[in-house]
Design a protein around this motif. Structure first.
Motif, PDB file in Angstrom:
ATOM      1  N   GLU A 139       0.804  -1.230   0.000  1.00  0.00           N
ATOM      2  CA  GLU A 139       0.000   0.000   0.000  1.00  0.00           C
ATOM      3  C   GLU A 139       0.834   1.276   0.000  1.00  0.00           C
ATOM      4  O   GLU A 139       0.299   2.354  -0.203  1.00  0.00           O
ATOM      5  CB  GLU A 139      -1.005  -0.005   1.161  1.00  0.00           C
ATOM      6  CG  GLU A 139      -0.406  -0.075   2.545  1.00  0.00           C
ATOM      7  CD  GLU A 139      -0.313  -1.497   3.071  1.00  0.00           C
ATOM      8  OE1 GLU A 139      -0.155  -2.432   2.264  1.00  0.00           O
ATOM      9  OE2 GLU A 139      -0.392  -1.658   4.313  1.00  0.00           O
ATOM     10  N   ASN A 140       2.147   1.157   0.225  1.00  0.00           N
ATOM     11  CA  ASN A 140       2.965   2.357   0.105  1.00  0.00           C
ATOM     12  C   ASN A 140       3.314   2.681  -1.346  1.00  0.00           C
ATOM     13  O   ASN A 140       4.089   3.597  -1.594  1.00  0.00           O
ATOM     14  CB  ASN A 140       4.230   2.247   0.973  1.00  0.00           C
ATOM     15  CG  ASN A 140       5.015   0.994   0.707  1.00  0.00           C
ATOM     16  OD1 ASN A 140       4.452  -0.089   0.632  1.00  0.00           O
ATOM     17  ND2 ASN A 140       6.306   1.132   0.549  1.00  0.00           N
ATOM     18  N   GLY A 141       2.705   1.953  -2.298  1.00  0.00           N
ATOM     19  CA  GLY A 141       2.765   2.433  -3.667  1.00  0.00           C
ATOM     20  C   GLY A 141       3.404   1.549  -4.701  1.00  0.00           C
ATOM     21  O   GLY A 141       4.150   2.029  -5.557  1.00  0.00           O
ATOM     22  N   MET A 142       3.090   0.260  -4.687  1.00  0.00           N
ATOM     23  CA  MET A 142       3.729  -0.643  -5.650  1.00  0.00           C
ATOM     24  C   MET A 142       2.880  -1.871  -5.929  1.00  0.00           C
ATOM     25  O   MET A 142       2.280  -2.440  -5.023  1.00  0.00           O
ATOM     26  CB  MET A 142       5.061  -1.102  -5.052  1.00  0.00           C
ATOM     27  CG  MET A 142       5.846  -2.032  -5.941  1.00  0.00           C
ATOM     28  SD  MET A 142       7.292  -2.654  -5.034  1.00  0.00           S
ATOM     29  CE  MET A 142       8.205  -3.355  -6.393  1.00  0.00           C
ATOM     30  N   LEU A 179      13.081   1.399  -1.879  1.00  0.00           N
ATOM     31  CA  LEU A 179      12.213   0.293  -2.318  1.00  0.00           C
ATOM     32  C   LEU A 179      11.874  -0.566  -1.100  1.00  0.00           C
ATOM     33  O   LEU A 179      12.595  -1.504  -0.751  1.00  0.00           O
ATOM     34  CB  LEU A 179      12.918  -0.528  -3.408  1.00  0.00           C
ATOM     35  CG  LEU A 179      12.185  -1.769  -3.926  1.00  0.00           C
ATOM     36  CD1 LEU A 179      10.719  -1.498  -4.203  1.00  0.00           C
ATOM     37  CD2 LEU A 179      12.866  -2.291  -5.182  1.00  0.00           C
ATOM     38  N   ILE A 180      10.775  -0.205  -0.441  1.00  0.00           N
ATOM     39  CA  ILE A 180      10.390  -0.871   0.803  1.00  0.00           C
ATOM     40  C   ILE A 180       8.924  -1.273   0.727  1.00  0.00           C
ATOM     41  O   ILE A 180       8.172  -0.771  -0.107  1.00  0.00           O
ATOM     42  CB  ILE A 180      10.626   0.041   2.031  1.00  0.00           C
ATOM     43  CG1 ILE A 180       9.802   1.344   1.918  1.00  0.00           C
ATOM     44  CG2 ILE A 180      12.111   0.346   2.197  1.00  0.00           C
ATOM     45  CD1 ILE A 180       9.857   2.223   3.162  1.00  0.00           C
ATOM     46  N   ASN A 181       8.544  -2.185   1.630  1.00  0.00           N
ATOM     47  CA  ASN A 181       7.142  -2.576   1.690  1.00  0.00           C
ATOM     48  C   ASN A 181       6.432  -1.813   2.818  1.00  0.00           C
ATOM     49  O   ASN A 181       7.031  -0.945   3.467  1.00  0.00           O
ATOM     50  CB  ASN A 181       7.012  -4.095   1.835  1.00  0.00           C
ATOM     51  CG  ASN A 181       7.538  -4.606   3.177  1.00  0.00           C
ATOM     52  OD1 ASN A 181       7.806  -3.837   4.100  1.00  0.00           O
ATOM     53  ND2 ASN A 181       7.683  -5.915   3.290  1.00  0.00           N
ATOM     54  N   GLU A 199      11.762  -5.677  -6.778  1.00  0.00           N
ATOM     55  CA  GLU A 199      10.677  -5.540  -7.749  1.00  0.00           C
ATOM     56  C   GLU A 199      10.776  -6.671  -8.757  1.00  0.00           C
ATOM     57  O   GLU A 199      11.865  -7.104  -9.131  1.00  0.00           O
ATOM     58  CB  GLU A 199      10.729  -4.170  -8.439  1.00  0.00           C
ATOM     59  CG  GLU A 199      11.934  -3.966  -9.313  1.00  0.00           C
ATOM     60  CD  GLU A 199      12.015  -2.577  -9.952  1.00  0.00           C
ATOM     61  OE1 GLU A 199      11.471  -1.606  -9.406  1.00  0.00           O
ATOM     62  OE2 GLU A 199      12.658  -2.492 -11.011  1.00  0.00           O
ATOM     63  N   TYR A 219       4.950   1.566  -9.946  1.00  0.00           N
ATOM     64  CA  TYR A 219       4.925   2.434  -8.767  1.00  0.00           C
ATOM     65  C   TYR A 219       3.850   3.490  -8.943  1.00  0.00           C
ATOM     66  O   TYR A 219       3.565   3.929 -10.062  1.00  0.00           O
ATOM     67  CB  TYR A 219       6.282   3.126  -8.584  1.00  0.00           C
ATOM     68  CG  TYR A 219       7.409   2.161  -8.323  1.00  0.00           C
ATOM     69  CD1 TYR A 219       7.511   1.522  -7.095  1.00  0.00           C
ATOM     70  CD2 TYR A 219       8.351   1.874  -9.305  1.00  0.00           C
ATOM     71  CE1 TYR A 219       8.530   0.612  -6.847  1.00  0.00           C
ATOM     72  CE2 TYR A 219       9.382   0.977  -9.073  1.00  0.00           C
ATOM     73  CZ  TYR A 219       9.461   0.346  -7.838  1.00  0.00           C
ATOM     74  OH  TYR A 219      10.471  -0.548  -7.598  1.00  0.00           O
ATOM     75  N   HIS A 230       1.549   6.822  -6.487  1.00  0.00           N
ATOM     76  CA  HIS A 230       1.535   7.560  -5.222  1.00  0.00           C
ATOM     77  C   HIS A 230       0.476   6.996  -4.277  1.00  0.00           C
ATOM     78  O   HIS A 230      -0.343   6.148  -4.650  1.00  0.00           O
ATOM     79  CB  HIS A 230       1.387   9.058  -5.451  1.00  0.00           C
ATOM     80  CG  HIS A 230       0.099   9.500  -6.079  1.00  0.00           C
ATOM     81  ND1 HIS A 230      -1.125   9.325  -5.484  1.00  0.00           N
ATOM     82  CD2 HIS A 230      -0.146  10.141  -7.243  1.00  0.00           C
ATOM     83  CE1 HIS A 230      -2.067   9.839  -6.244  1.00  0.00           C
ATOM     84  NE2 HIS A 230      -1.491  10.339  -7.320  1.00  0.00           N
ATOM     85  N   HIS A 231       0.509   7.493  -3.054  1.00  0.00           N
ATOM     86  CA  HIS A 231      -0.321   6.927  -1.990  1.00  0.00           C
ATOM     87  C   HIS A 231      -1.816   7.009  -2.265  1.00  0.00           C
ATOM     88  O   HIS A 231      -2.551   6.076  -1.940  1.00  0.00           O
ATOM     89  CB  HIS A 231       0.000   7.664  -0.684  1.00  0.00           C
ATOM     90  CG  HIS A 231       0.638   6.791   0.344  1.00  0.00           C
ATOM     91  ND1 HIS A 231       1.954   6.393   0.284  1.00  0.00           N
ATOM     92  CD2 HIS A 231       0.133   6.234   1.469  1.00  0.00           C
ATOM     93  CE1 HIS A 231       2.220   5.638   1.335  1.00  0.00           C
ATOM     94  NE2 HIS A 231       1.137   5.524   2.069  1.00  0.00           N
TER      95      HIS A 231
END
Lengths: 223, 229
Positions: A49-52, A68-70, A78, A84, A86-87
């Motif tokens: 949910e942080n954008g990916m 690049l985090i979860n 990836e 990617y 945005h929120h």
């Protein structure tokens, strides 16, 4: 069919029910383990949910990239086809019902599918919700995985939640170490039982009038 | 008129005491640490800060909180393993907290930038975080009325800008940058590189320059501390 499931076995059991090609969000903690049991040929796409979309396994060594985090803020990788965004787009994707499935942990689930998993409600506890409420109500289906009992031996599947709610009537299925439960309009149905429990002991433990929907041994039910 | 500078102190000029400041980032990914350092040096206090978290470790937003410069924080997830400066201030009653579900936080910020008066969202219905809020049943589903969150200033981090203020980001560090850029009166972006106008492919611009007021080039530093939780 004689031992309760370990956490890894619960994860494996959940993974078996994830359809080919599904878009899935796995919550922080225990649900993250589900990804270990999703073979590449199933082409399941993981959302964070942080954008990916197209999140790969946790990054190790030289692959660690702090950009690049979860959602748990763990460095990940990836996969080909990743995207990617945005929120607001990420949560619109979720709230808009575009994800097939979300798997979450829980403090409690009620017989009508209410979920409590964000706040103990204890005085002095610092409230922190993150994406829990959005995840609970956003996907087409919300599955919970948890151990059935607390450390004190109380059932986490309850008539009505006593912890503050995350979402109302949002959970459709609950995977535990001793049974799989479906939340239906007619009540809570037991699909599978592991270990020593029976439908009667589960009724006693949960205090719920559980519907027996188990498949008799030998007719294709799972171990 | 877009200002482009290499001086972070110049970039944060004019942020007054009592300002509402959006700060980009999800944990440390996308957190504009050098701009926050400049804001710390600049001295503005009594700030209302909008961020997903409430600081990690001892740098950036965490340091701003440690110094007592933040009156109120609006965020989704304050409590983390390394949010000790926030935790201390909060438990001492020295900082006001508004907890907002993460998707509602994002959409409220987006709504501010998009000129939406308020919106009905299903997230949070029937929970503590919707208490006292207007609700409505629409087509059989229950919704909560949520209002936009706007700011006087946004401090964000992007990868690259051109001299028209167009921005591109890097991986999950994009997070709140594009929506905060649109929701603030004055948007200040720190980037690793400023390229000539025309050097960014218009098809890949994520934040158009119309949303950006100041760009400051901050040379890429070694990865800032370790990843927070």
């Amino acid at each position: 069919m004689s031992e309760p499931l370990t956490r890894d076995q619960i994860a494996e059991r959940v993974a078996r029910d994830i359809p080919q090609g599904a878009y899935v969000n796995l919550g922080i903690g225990m649900p993250t383990k589900v990804s270990d049991y999703l073979e590449a040929e199933r082409r399941v796409t993981l959302h964070t949910e942080n954008g990916m979309l197209g999140m790969g396994p946790e990054a190790r060594g030289a692959d660690v990239d702090l950009d690049l985090i979860n959602a748990g803020k763990i460095p990940v990788t990836e996969l080909p086809g990743a995207a990617y965004f945005h929120h607001a787009d990420s949560f619109a994707m979720m709230r808009g019902g575009h994800l097939d499935l979300c798997v979450l942990g829980a403090f409690q689930v009620s017989a009508t599918g209410d979920l409590a998993n964000w706040h103990t409600g204890k005085p002095g506890a610092i409230p922190a919700v993150g994406g829990a409420m959005d995840l609970a109500i956003g996907a087409k289906q919300t599955y919970v995985m948890m151990e059935l009992l607390t450390k004190k031996g109380e059932s986490k599947l309850v008539e009505a939640c006593t912890y503050p709610l995350t979402g109302v009537g949002c959970v459709s299925r609950v995977y535990t170490d001793v049974a799989v439960f479906d939340i239906t309009a007619d009540g809570v149905a037991v699909l599978e039982i592991y270990g020593e429990d029976t439908i009667d002991t589960l009724r006693e433990t949960t205090g719920l009038a559980l519907i027996d929907a188990t498949v008799p041994v030998g007719s294709g039910g799972s171990a | 008129m877009l200002q482009i500078t290499e001086d972070t102190a110049h970039a944060v000029e004019g942020i007054p005491d009592g300002a509402t400041v959006m700060i980009g980032g999800f944990g440390t990914a996308g957190q504009p640490v050098e701009l926050i350092d400049a804001l710390i040096a600049q001295g503005a206090t009594d700030l209302t800060v909008i961020n997903n978290n409430a600081g990690n470790g001892d740098v950036g937003l965490a340091e701003l909180i440690r110094l007592g410069r933040v009156r109120k924080i609006v965020c989704s997830f304050p409590r983390q393993k390394d949010s000790w400066h926030f935790d201390k201030r909060y438990l001492a009653g020295e900082i006001e907290l508004e907890v907002v579900p993460q998707g509602n936080l994002a959409e409220r910020i987006r709504a501010a930038g998009a000129g939406i008066g308020a919106f009905f969202t299903p997230t949070g219905y029937g929970t503590l975080l919707a208490e006292g809020k207007e609700t409505r049943r629409i087509d059989g589903r229950d919704y909560v009325l949520e209002h936009p969150i706007r700011a006087d200033f946004a401090l964000i981090k992007a990868l690259r800008a051109d001299r028209a203020g167009n921005l591109v980001y890097r991986k999950t560090a994009r997070n709140f940058g594009p929506i905060m850029a649109a929701a603030a009166t004055t948007t200040i972006a720190q980037v690793s590189e400023v390229v000539e106008t025309g050097a960014l492919d218009p098809e890949v611009v994520v934040t158009p320059g119309i949303y950006v007021n100041r760009v400051v080039q901050v040379l890429p530093a070694p990865a800032h501390e370790e990843a927070g939780q």
